[in-house]
Design a protein around this motif. Sequence first.
Motif, PDB file in Angstrom:
ATOM      1  N   TRP A 236      81.052 -33.718   8.752  1.00  0.00           N
ATOM      2  CA  TRP A 236      80.624 -34.666  10.370  1.00  0.00           C
ATOM      3  C   TRP A 236      79.961 -35.724  10.228  1.00  0.00           C
ATOM      4  O   TRP A 236      79.934 -36.498  11.225  1.00  0.00           O
ATOM      5  CB  TRP A 236      80.142 -33.396  11.043  1.00  0.00           C
ATOM      6  CG  TRP A 236      78.836 -32.802  10.777  1.00  0.00           C
ATOM      7  CD1 TRP A 236      78.422 -32.172  10.066  1.00  0.00           C
ATOM      8  CD2 TRP A 236      77.525 -33.560  11.371  1.00  0.00           C
ATOM      9  NE1 TRP A 236      76.921 -31.868  10.068  1.00  0.00           N
ATOM     10  CE2 TRP A 236      76.562 -32.875  10.638  1.00  0.00           C
ATOM     11  CE3 TRP A 236      77.326 -34.648  12.112  1.00  0.00           C
ATOM     12  CZ2 TRP A 236      75.000 -33.388  10.991  1.00  0.00           C
ATOM     13  CZ3 TRP A 236      76.214 -35.121  12.430  1.00  0.00           C
ATOM     14  CH2 TRP A 236      74.958 -34.257  12.035  1.00  0.00           C
ATOM     15  N   HIS A 237      79.148 -35.932   9.135  1.00  0.00           N
ATOM     16  CA  HIS A 237      78.036 -36.996   9.087  1.00  0.00           C
ATOM     17  C   HIS A 237      79.151 -38.540   8.875  1.00  0.00           C
ATOM     18  O   HIS A 237      78.500 -39.318   9.153  1.00  0.00           O
ATOM     19  CB  HIS A 237      77.185 -36.961   7.677  1.00  0.00           C
ATOM     20  CG  HIS A 237      76.336 -35.676   7.856  1.00  0.00           C
ATOM     21  ND1 HIS A 237      76.340 -34.636   7.426  1.00  0.00           N
ATOM     22  CD2 HIS A 237      74.921 -35.669   8.438  1.00  0.00           C
ATOM     23  CE1 HIS A 237      75.442 -33.697   7.573  1.00  0.00           C
ATOM     24  NE2 HIS A 237      74.583 -34.506   8.282  1.00  0.00           N
ATOM     25  N   ASP A 238      80.104 -38.233   8.649  1.00  0.00           N
ATOM     26  CA  ASP A 238      80.947 -39.442   8.308  1.00  0.00           C
ATOM     27  C   ASP A 238      81.841 -39.954   9.759  1.00  0.00           C
ATOM     28  O   ASP A 238      82.235 -40.930   9.586  1.00  0.00           O
ATOM     29  CB  ASP A 238      82.176 -39.056   7.188  1.00  0.00           C
ATOM     30  CG  ASP A 238      81.553 -38.814   5.983  1.00  0.00           C
ATOM     31  OD1 ASP A 238      80.622 -39.371   5.358  1.00  0.00           O
ATOM     32  OD2 ASP A 238      81.869 -37.863   5.350  1.00  0.00           O
ATOM     33  N   ILE A 239      81.649 -39.204  10.583  1.00  0.00           N
ATOM     34  CA  ILE A 239      82.301 -39.434  11.880  1.00  0.00           C
ATOM     35  C   ILE A 239      81.476 -40.121  12.665  1.00  0.00           C
ATOM     36  O   ILE A 239      80.264 -39.798  13.198  1.00  0.00           O
ATOM     37  CB  ILE A 239      82.902 -38.328  12.469  1.00  0.00           C
ATOM     38  CG1 ILE A 239      83.767 -37.415  11.718  1.00  0.00           C
ATOM     39  CG2 ILE A 239      83.615 -38.604  13.882  1.00  0.00           C
ATOM     40  CD1 ILE A 239      85.168 -38.146  11.345  1.00  0.00           C
ATOM     41  N   PRO A 261      82.495 -29.176  15.391  1.00  0.00           N
ATOM     42  CA  PRO A 261      81.512 -28.909  14.311  1.00  0.00           C
ATOM     43  C   PRO A 261      80.076 -29.222  14.434  1.00  0.00           C
ATOM     44  O   PRO A 261      79.910 -30.443  15.127  1.00  0.00           O
ATOM     45  CB  PRO A 261      82.065 -29.679  13.033  1.00  0.00           C
ATOM     46  CG  PRO A 261      83.723 -29.578  13.355  1.00  0.00           C
ATOM     47  CD  PRO A 261      83.604 -29.804  14.625  1.00  0.00           C
ATOM     48  N   ALA A 262      79.121 -28.578  13.910  1.00  0.00           N
ATOM     49  CA  ALA A 262      77.697 -28.804  14.455  1.00  0.00           C
ATOM     50  C   ALA A 262      77.190 -30.451  14.296  1.00  0.00           C
ATOM     51  O   ALA A 262      77.838 -30.877  13.256  1.00  0.00           O
ATOM     52  CB  ALA A 262      76.850 -27.993  13.736  1.00  0.00           C
ATOM     53  N   ARG A 267      78.231 -37.385  19.420  1.00  0.00           N
ATOM     54  CA  ARG A 267      78.738 -38.509  19.257  1.00  0.00           C
ATOM     55  C   ARG A 267      80.246 -38.735  20.088  1.00  0.00           C
ATOM     56  O   ARG A 267      81.194 -39.555  19.774  1.00  0.00           O
ATOM     57  CB  ARG A 267      79.462 -38.564  17.454  1.00  0.00           C
ATOM     58  CG  ARG A 267      78.281 -38.548  16.710  1.00  0.00           C
ATOM     59  CD  ARG A 267      78.261 -38.559  15.260  1.00  0.00           C
ATOM     60  NE  ARG A 267      77.076 -38.245  14.494  1.00  0.00           N
ATOM     61  CZ  ARG A 267      77.039 -38.650  13.140  1.00  0.00           C
ATOM     62  NH1 ARG A 267      77.803 -39.109  12.367  1.00  0.00           N
ATOM     63  NH2 ARG A 267      75.617 -38.514  12.723  1.00  0.00           N
ATOM     64  N   VAL A 268      80.479 -37.800  20.916  1.00  0.00           N
ATOM     65  CA  VAL A 268      81.532 -37.935  21.736  1.00  0.00           C
ATOM     66  C   VAL A 268      81.201 -38.911  22.967  1.00  0.00           C
ATOM     67  O   VAL A 268      80.408 -39.333  23.464  1.00  0.00           O
ATOM     68  CB  VAL A 268      81.388 -36.486  22.704  1.00  0.00           C
ATOM     69  CG1 VAL A 268      82.657 -36.654  24.046  1.00  0.00           C
ATOM     70  CG2 VAL A 268      81.812 -35.430  21.888  1.00  0.00           C
ATOM     71  N   THR A 295      84.883 -51.303   9.534  1.00  0.00           N
ATOM     72  CA  THR A 295      85.125 -51.055   8.183  1.00  0.00           C
ATOM     73  C   THR A 295      84.117 -49.973   7.687  1.00  0.00           C
ATOM     74  O   THR A 295      83.111 -49.732   7.717  1.00  0.00           O
ATOM     75  CB  THR A 295      84.568 -52.295   7.223  1.00  0.00           C
ATOM     76  OG1 THR A 295      85.570 -53.506   7.811  1.00  0.00           O
ATOM     77  CG2 THR A 295      85.161 -52.034   5.790  1.00  0.00           C
ATOM     78  N   ASP A 296      85.007 -49.013   7.107  1.00  0.00           N
ATOM     79  CA  ASP A 296      84.554 -47.612   6.518  1.00  0.00           C
ATOM     80  C   ASP A 296      84.018 -46.769   7.661  1.00  0.00           C
ATOM     81  O   ASP A 296      83.344 -45.655   7.167  1.00  0.00           O
ATOM     82  CB  ASP A 296      83.554 -47.770   5.420  1.00  0.00           C
ATOM     83  CG  ASP A 296      84.017 -48.572   4.166  1.00  0.00           C
ATOM     84  OD1 ASP A 296      85.363 -48.142   4.061  1.00  0.00           O
ATOM     85  OD2 ASP A 296      83.581 -49.490   3.611  1.00  0.00           O
ATOM     86  N   GLU A 297      84.345 -47.152   8.994  1.00  0.00           N
ATOM     87  CA  GLU A 297      83.837 -46.049   9.696  1.00  0.00           C
ATOM     88  C   GLU A 297      84.852 -45.119  10.062  1.00  0.00           C
ATOM     89  O   GLU A 297      86.062 -45.465   9.771  1.00  0.00           O
ATOM     90  CB  GLU A 297      83.487 -46.944  11.401  1.00  0.00           C
ATOM     91  CG  GLU A 297      82.079 -47.464  11.504  1.00  0.00           C
ATOM     92  CD  GLU A 297      81.789 -47.635  12.973  1.00  0.00           C
ATOM     93  OE1 GLU A 297      80.533 -47.852  13.311  1.00  0.00           O
ATOM     94  OE2 GLU A 297      82.924 -47.973  13.600  1.00  0.00           O
TER      95      GLU A 297
END
Length: 318
Positions: A236-239, A261-262, A267-268, A295-297
């Motif tokens: 989830w940290h990558d989103i 997920p927690a 981030r909605v 990029t990379d997001e």
Amino acid sequence: MRVAGAITIAGTALWLPEKVYSASEAQAAGSVTAADSEGELIGQLPVADIAPPRMARLAAQRALEHAGVTAAEIALLVHAWVFDQGPQTWTPPHRVARELGARRCAAIGIRQMSNGGAAAMQTAIAHLLAEPRAAAALVTTADNFSSLPYDRWLSVPPLGDGATAVVLTRGSGPHVIESITTTGDAGMELHFPTSDPFEPVAVHTTNAPSRQALHAFAANVRDAAEQALEDAGLDWHDISSVLLPRLGKTLVSHLARTGLPAGLADRVVQTGYATGHLGSGDMLANLAEHRGPRTDEHHLHVSTGAGLTTTCLITRGR
């Protein structure tokens, strides 16, 4: 389904009519209260006066132009819808393909309530992965709720008219697809309206999901999101952004709090203020309206529909 960047979204479009039915107008007519409309962060609903297949064609033309792809290059067209597609439209996907000029493509239709557009996306992605002869696929959605037998603000959620389109290729594009997954719970079928939700009897009585259905929605969203993250090799940290269906503040908040997920609820991105719920087109509309990942997001797109079925799509920037 692990896609790992093999397919990209080369073009997107959201077509909306100019006419709108505002929350203030609905309040003045006595159809809804401020809490029912603005409290849900929906300020207006677009109202169309043309048949859905034509709406889909207009969206598709914009998406193809955006992608730099011609109609003749489309190998597969998948069209999704919720409501009546207009008079003498035996097979809406073929009508869209013919009027677009994609006469040699395979045209198929998916009618899976609000998850139809997302299911069409997964169908088109799987086709491109499995069929090397296919260079590009087109996904469209369109609905016109003007002939509803009740005020569109009374639906849960309120319904807006519009069309969406997404062009999928193996070339470049603002969204690179990492994964797409679909989960379901057919056991919940009887917890949804047993009559046609677009008939008058549905208003105020059977149109809203039950508490048990809401819990099942949340569990289904969590399963699909976790599987999509696993297939993409992410956590989830990558989103960076989460885009949920255009269901109004109450339902979106429920799904964000209990389904994601927690860590992802914060981030909605709120969507749908100017459209309400676009039938089967919410995921595609979010792809068109919200900026693509940098990029990379990575972005997580969520779609869910009665029955029930949930689809999660993860894209990254190029």
